[in-house]
Design an enzyme around this catalytic site. Structure first.
Site, PDB file in Angstrom:
ATOM      1  N   PHE A 107      58.883  33.851  10.081  1.00  0.00           N
ATOM      2  CA  PHE A 107      58.901  34.732   8.915  1.00  0.00           C
ATOM      3  C   PHE A 107      57.604  34.539   8.145  1.00  0.00           C
ATOM      4  O   PHE A 107      56.816  33.639   8.432  1.00  0.00           O
ATOM      5  CB  PHE A 107      60.108  34.398   8.027  1.00  0.00           C
ATOM      6  CG  PHE A 107      61.428  34.473   8.748  1.00  0.00           C
ATOM      7  CD1 PHE A 107      62.147  35.661   8.788  1.00  0.00           C
ATOM      8  CD2 PHE A 107      61.948  33.361   9.397  1.00  0.00           C
ATOM      9  CE1 PHE A 107      63.354  35.740   9.469  1.00  0.00           C
ATOM     10  CE2 PHE A 107      63.154  33.424  10.083  1.00  0.00           C
ATOM     11  CZ  PHE A 107      63.858  34.619  10.116  1.00  0.00           C
ATOM     12  N   SER A 138      67.506  37.858  13.908  1.00  0.00           N
ATOM     13  CA  SER A 138      67.343  36.749  12.969  1.00  0.00           C
ATOM     14  C   SER A 138      66.908  37.301  11.615  1.00  0.00           C
ATOM     15  O   SER A 138      65.950  38.072  11.531  1.00  0.00           O
ATOM     16  CB  SER A 138      66.290  35.758  13.477  1.00  0.00           C
ATOM     17  OG  SER A 138      66.715  35.153  14.677  1.00  0.00           O
ATOM     18  N   CYS A 179      67.253  30.758   8.316  1.00  0.00           N
ATOM     19  CA  CYS A 179      67.297  31.692   9.434  1.00  0.00           C
ATOM     20  C   CYS A 179      68.720  31.776   9.976  1.00  0.00           C
ATOM     21  O   CYS A 179      69.278  30.781  10.455  1.00  0.00           O
ATOM     22  CB  CYS A 179      66.351  31.204  10.534  1.00  0.00           C
ATOM     23  SG  CYS A 179      66.241  32.326  11.929  1.00  0.00           S
ATOM     24  N   THR A 194      71.811  34.415  12.091  1.00  0.00           N
ATOM     25  CA  THR A 194      71.960  35.426  13.131  1.00  0.00           C
ATOM     26  C   THR A 194      72.947  36.515  12.715  1.00  0.00           C
ATOM     27  O   THR A 194      74.042  36.217  12.236  1.00  0.00           O
ATOM     28  CB  THR A 194      72.460  34.790  14.437  1.00  0.00           C
ATOM     29  OG1 THR A 194      71.525  33.809  14.864  1.00  0.00           O
ATOM     30  CG2 THR A 194      72.621  35.832  15.526  1.00  0.00           C
ATOM     31  N   ALA A 206      76.772  27.639  10.265  1.00  0.00           N
ATOM     32  CA  ALA A 206      77.263  26.402  10.850  1.00  0.00           C
ATOM     33  C   ALA A 206      77.530  25.383   9.748  1.00  0.00           C
ATOM     34  O   ALA A 206      76.936  25.456   8.672  1.00  0.00           O
ATOM     35  CB  ALA A 206      76.232  25.854  11.838  1.00  0.00           C
ATOM     36  N   HIS A 259      63.809  27.160   8.772  1.00  0.00           N
ATOM     37  CA  HIS A 259      64.494  25.886   8.977  1.00  0.00           C
ATOM     38  C   HIS A 259      64.381  25.097   7.676  1.00  0.00           C
ATOM     39  O   HIS A 259      63.349  24.484   7.391  1.00  0.00           O
ATOM     40  CB  HIS A 259      63.859  25.097  10.124  1.00  0.00           C
ATOM     41  CG  HIS A 259      63.923  25.824  11.428  1.00  0.00           C
ATOM     42  ND1 HIS A 259      63.103  25.522  12.493  1.00  0.00           N
ATOM     43  CD2 HIS A 259      64.702  26.854  11.850  1.00  0.00           C
ATOM     44  CE1 HIS A 259      63.371  26.325  13.502  1.00  0.00           C
ATOM     45  NE2 HIS A 259      64.339  27.143  13.129  1.00  0.00           N
ATOM     46  N   THR A 298      52.722  29.185  -3.820  1.00  0.00           N
ATOM     47  CA  THR A 298      51.668  28.176  -3.842  1.00  0.00           C
ATOM     48  C   THR A 298      52.001  27.102  -4.865  1.00  0.00           C
ATOM     49  O   THR A 298      52.271  27.410  -6.034  1.00  0.00           O
ATOM     50  CB  THR A 298      50.308  28.812  -4.188  1.00  0.00           C
ATOM     51  OG1 THR A 298      49.999  29.823  -3.228  1.00  0.00           O
ATOM     52  CG2 THR A 298      49.206  27.764  -4.185  1.00  0.00           C
TER      53      THR A 298
END
Length: 218
Positions: A11, A50, A57, A59, A75, A113, A158
């Site tokens: 991404f 995704s 991320c 699904t 999950a 992640h 940033t």
């Protein structure tokens, strides 16, 4: 890494739209499912796509172009390691589709992640901009550097300053960013998802493995 099935998704950290949580909880199969109302995400959606939801991320498991909504499964590890467990029906979330070959690269490489969460400890306006200070664990702070990239709830931002003694860092959002992401809607004390720049972790890995020293001695 939160979702091991997304190793090939990338991404930019440029939020495409804010979606609305329409339903969340465990279904009859004891799977935690989240249904999100959105428009842009439904333009070219497919099962298995995704999508970054507040920087995580996930699904696509179902979608309905008439009702303009899609579902994703979470999950147990995702619920434990991210702030998604704090969402409620009606909550807004940052959404971004995975990079395609024709996508313009406007932010930085974000994997979706989540490395961990941080806590907002201060929000202070300056003109039409907003300063935000976030407290993190030292295990993540070591990867955060002034003027470096970081993804906060999936938004590429940033870092301005790092405060080692306070175990905090801060960043500033201009008016446009404030109007298009969920961070300004949060309050002091709430959590945000954090993904540090992957380059820092690669450098650490190389140094700890002795790879650099082996090159010098060869």
């Amino acid at each position: 890494m939160i979702e091991e099935t997304h190793t090939k998704s990338l991404f930019t950290g440029i939020v495409e739209e804010m979606g609305t949580i329409k339903q969340l909880g465990f279904d009859q199969d004891n799977s935690f499912t989240m249904k999100i109302g959105a428009k842009i995400m439904l333009e070219d959606i497919h099962l298995g796509d995704s999508i970054s939801v507040n920087g995580t991320c996930l699904t696509v498991t179902e979608y309905d172009t008439v009702l303009t909504e899609f579902s994703v499964g979470l999950a147990p590890e995702t619920l434990r390691k991210t702030s998604l467990s704090e969402l409620e029906i009606g909550s807004l979330v940052n959404l971004e589709r995975a990079l395609s070959p024709s996508t313009r690269m406007g932010g930085h490489f974000v994997q979706g992640h989540v490395d961990g969460t941080g806590e907002i400890v201060e929000m202070a306006p300056e003109g039409d901009s907003l300063w935000v200070k976030v407290k993190v664990g030292r295990d993540l702070l070591k990867y955060i550097v002034p003027k470096g990239f970081i993804a906060i709830d999936g938004t590429s931002l940033t870092v301005v300053d790092v405060f080692d003694e306070e175990v905090c860092f801060n960043f500033m959002m201009v008016a446009y960013t404030q109007q298009n992401v969920v961070i300004p809607l949060k309050k002091v004390g709430q959590k945000v998802n954090l993904e540090v720049d992957i380059l820092g972790k690669y450098v650490e890995r190389l140094l700890s493995s002795g790879f650099v020293e082996s090159i010098k001695s060869s």
